[in-house]
Design a protein around this motif. Structure first.
Motif, PDB file in Angstrom:
ATOM      1  N   UNK A 268      97.989  57.546  48.364  1.00  0.00           N
ATOM      2  CA  UNK A 268      99.052  56.657  48.822  1.00  0.00           C
ATOM      3  C   UNK A 268      99.582  55.763  47.709  1.00  0.00           C
ATOM      4  N   UNK A 269      98.700  55.020  47.085  1.00  0.00           N
ATOM      5  CA  UNK A 269      99.136  53.996  46.138  1.00  0.00           C
ATOM      6  C   UNK A 269      99.878  54.607  44.955  1.00  0.00           C
ATOM      7  N   UNK A 270      99.422  55.763  44.487  1.00  0.00           N
ATOM      8  CA  UNK A 270     100.075  56.389  43.329  1.00  0.00           C
ATOM      9  C   UNK A 270     101.523  56.774  43.611  1.00  0.00           C
ATOM     10  N   UNK A 271     101.863  56.950  44.872  1.00  0.00           N
ATOM     11  CA  UNK A 271     103.231  57.356  45.232  1.00  0.00           C
ATOM     12  C   UNK A 271     104.186  56.166  45.342  1.00  0.00           C
ATOM     13  N   UNK A 272     103.663  54.961  45.230  1.00  0.00           N
ATOM     14  CA  UNK A 272     104.513  53.776  45.430  1.00  0.00           C
ATOM     15  C   UNK A 272     104.637  52.907  44.185  1.00  0.00           C
ATOM     16  N   UNK A 273     104.171  53.402  43.048  1.00  0.00           N
ATOM     17  CA  UNK A 273     104.168  52.565  41.843  1.00  0.00           C
ATOM     18  C   UNK A 273     105.579  52.187  41.390  1.00  0.00           C
ATOM     19  N   UNK A 274     106.565  53.013  41.717  1.00  0.00           N
ATOM     20  CA  UNK A 274     107.941  52.703  41.309  1.00  0.00           C
ATOM     21  C   UNK A 274     108.684  51.877  42.350  1.00  0.00           C
ATOM     22  N   UNK A 275     108.167  51.856  43.572  1.00  0.00           N
ATOM     23  CA  UNK A 275     108.918  51.194  44.649  1.00  0.00           C
ATOM     24  C   UNK A 275     108.285  49.917  45.186  1.00  0.00           C
ATOM     25  N   UNK A 276     106.990  49.755  44.991  1.00  0.00           N
ATOM     26  CA  UNK A 276     106.311  48.566  45.500  1.00  0.00           C
ATOM     27  C   UNK A 276     105.725  47.786  44.328  1.00  0.00           C
ATOM     28  N   UNK A 277     106.317  46.660  44.069  1.00  0.00           N
ATOM     29  CA  UNK A 277     105.867  45.824  42.968  1.00  0.00           C
ATOM     30  C   UNK A 277     104.381  45.497  43.121  1.00  0.00           C
ATOM     31  N   UNK A 278     103.688  45.533  42.032  1.00  0.00           N
ATOM     32  CA  UNK A 278     102.260  45.218  41.923  1.00  0.00           C
ATOM     33  C   UNK A 278     101.364  46.424  42.219  1.00  0.00           C
ATOM     34  N   UNK A 279     101.847  47.456  42.894  1.00  0.00           N
ATOM     35  CA  UNK A 279     100.965  48.587  43.201  1.00  0.00           C
ATOM     36  C   UNK A 279     100.546  49.339  41.939  1.00  0.00           C
ATOM     37  N   UNK A 280     101.430  49.434  40.937  1.00  0.00           N
ATOM     38  CA  UNK A 280     101.073  50.111  39.702  1.00  0.00           C
ATOM     39  C   UNK A 280      99.962  49.365  38.968  1.00  0.00           C
ATOM     40  N   UNK A 281     100.063  48.051  38.939  1.00  0.00           N
ATOM     41  CA  UNK A 281      99.029  47.239  38.282  1.00  0.00           C
ATOM     42  C   UNK A 281      97.688  47.430  38.975  1.00  0.00           C
ATOM     43  N   UNK A 282      97.687  47.419  40.289  1.00  0.00           N
ATOM     44  CA  UNK A 282      96.445  47.590  41.050  1.00  0.00           C
ATOM     45  C   UNK A 282      95.871  48.987  40.870  1.00  0.00           C
ATOM     46  N   UNK A 283      96.743  49.991  40.801  1.00  0.00           N
ATOM     47  CA  UNK A 283      96.283  51.360  40.577  1.00  0.00           C
ATOM     48  C   UNK A 283      95.639  51.490  39.200  1.00  0.00           C
ATOM     49  N   UNK A 284      96.278  50.944  38.193  1.00  0.00           N
ATOM     50  CA  UNK A 284      95.729  50.999  36.836  1.00  0.00           C
ATOM     51  C   UNK A 284      94.379  50.295  36.777  1.00  0.00           C
ATOM     52  N   UNK A 285      94.276  49.151  37.402  1.00  0.00           N
ATOM     53  CA  UNK A 285      93.004  48.416  37.419  1.00  0.00           C
ATOM     54  C   UNK A 285      91.906  49.257  38.061  1.00  0.00           C
ATOM     55  N   UNK A 286      92.228  49.962  39.140  1.00  0.00           N
ATOM     56  CA  UNK A 286      91.243  50.790  39.836  1.00  0.00           C
ATOM     57  C   UNK A 286      90.796  51.960  38.968  1.00  0.00           C
ATOM     58  N   UNK A 287      91.727  52.580  38.254  1.00  0.00           N
ATOM     59  CA  UNK A 287      91.382  53.698  37.370  1.00  0.00           C
ATOM     60  C   UNK A 287      90.481  53.225  36.236  1.00  0.00           C
TER      61      UNK A 287
END
Length: 196
Positions: free
Chosen positions: A110-129
């Motif tokens: 889910x989160x990986x599909x929203x990195x361009x549309x939902x602010x902050x989701x990319x940062x959270x995804x990167x932190x998790x990786x």
């Protein structure tokens, strides 16, 4: 004073995770969310804000849970070869044995599909990786300290490889490749991860 909440906020967040995981951010309607969370719209907006705010809180809750079945399996095995195999086997299990919307993990599904549309989701995804890579690498470093792996073993690089293999299983499972097909080269993948 406002009225006291008559629902468990944490349980409601866990329910929201399930909805987003199953339907994706765009596919999850407010009706889906309120029904699964067991609350009405005013309560949702009052406690969590809008859908985007709820989504970000759901991601943070998921990351904070500190439970990841493949990582748990990896750390529970004492022998490093068995531990790597357990990680891959559990990754395969989660990639193939859940409903189509929940195959794999919430962050990749889910989160990986929203990195361009939902602010902050990319940062959270990167932190998790980065956190997952670090946890795997720490186990390899412990094995090096014990003498079970040579000092030259590239812990961080192999940690990233394991993480990427896990995500590859999810993609293959979504493409319809069966678990037994993916299991055929399990021994080879374990040997590649642990080789020098």
């Amino acid at each position: 004073m406002g009225r006291p909440r008559n629902f468990d906020v944490d349980k409601a967040l866990l329910a929201a995770i399930n909805v987003f995981w199953e339907k994706g951010y765009d596919g999850a309607s407010m009706k889906d969310l309120t029904e699964e969370m067991g609350i009405n719209s005013p309560s949702l907006y009052s406690v969590f804000g809008d859908k985007k705010s709820l989504y970000i809180q759901a991601i943070k809750r998921y990351v904070a849970s500190d439970t990841c079945p493949p990582l748990d399996a990896f750390n529970e095995e004492e022998d490093i070869t068995k531990a790597v195999r357990a990680f891959l086997e559990t990754s395969l299990e989660h990639a193939t044995q859940q409903s189509i919307g929940r195959k794999g993990c919430f962050m990749s599904n889910c989160v990986s599909t929203t990195t361009a549309s939902v602010e902050e989701s990319q940062v959270l995804l990167l932190e998790a990786i980065v956190l997952a890579d670090k946890k795997i690498a720490q186990r390899f470093d412990k094995e090096k300290a014990k003498g079970a792996l040579p000092e030259t073993f590239p812990s961080f690089e192999r940690a990233k490889l394991m993480f990427d293999l896990r995500q590859g299983y999810v993609l293959r499972a979504r493409a319809g490749i069966r678990k037994d097909e993916m299991e055929r080269d399990l021994d080879y993948r374990v040997s590649i991860i642990l080789s020098l």
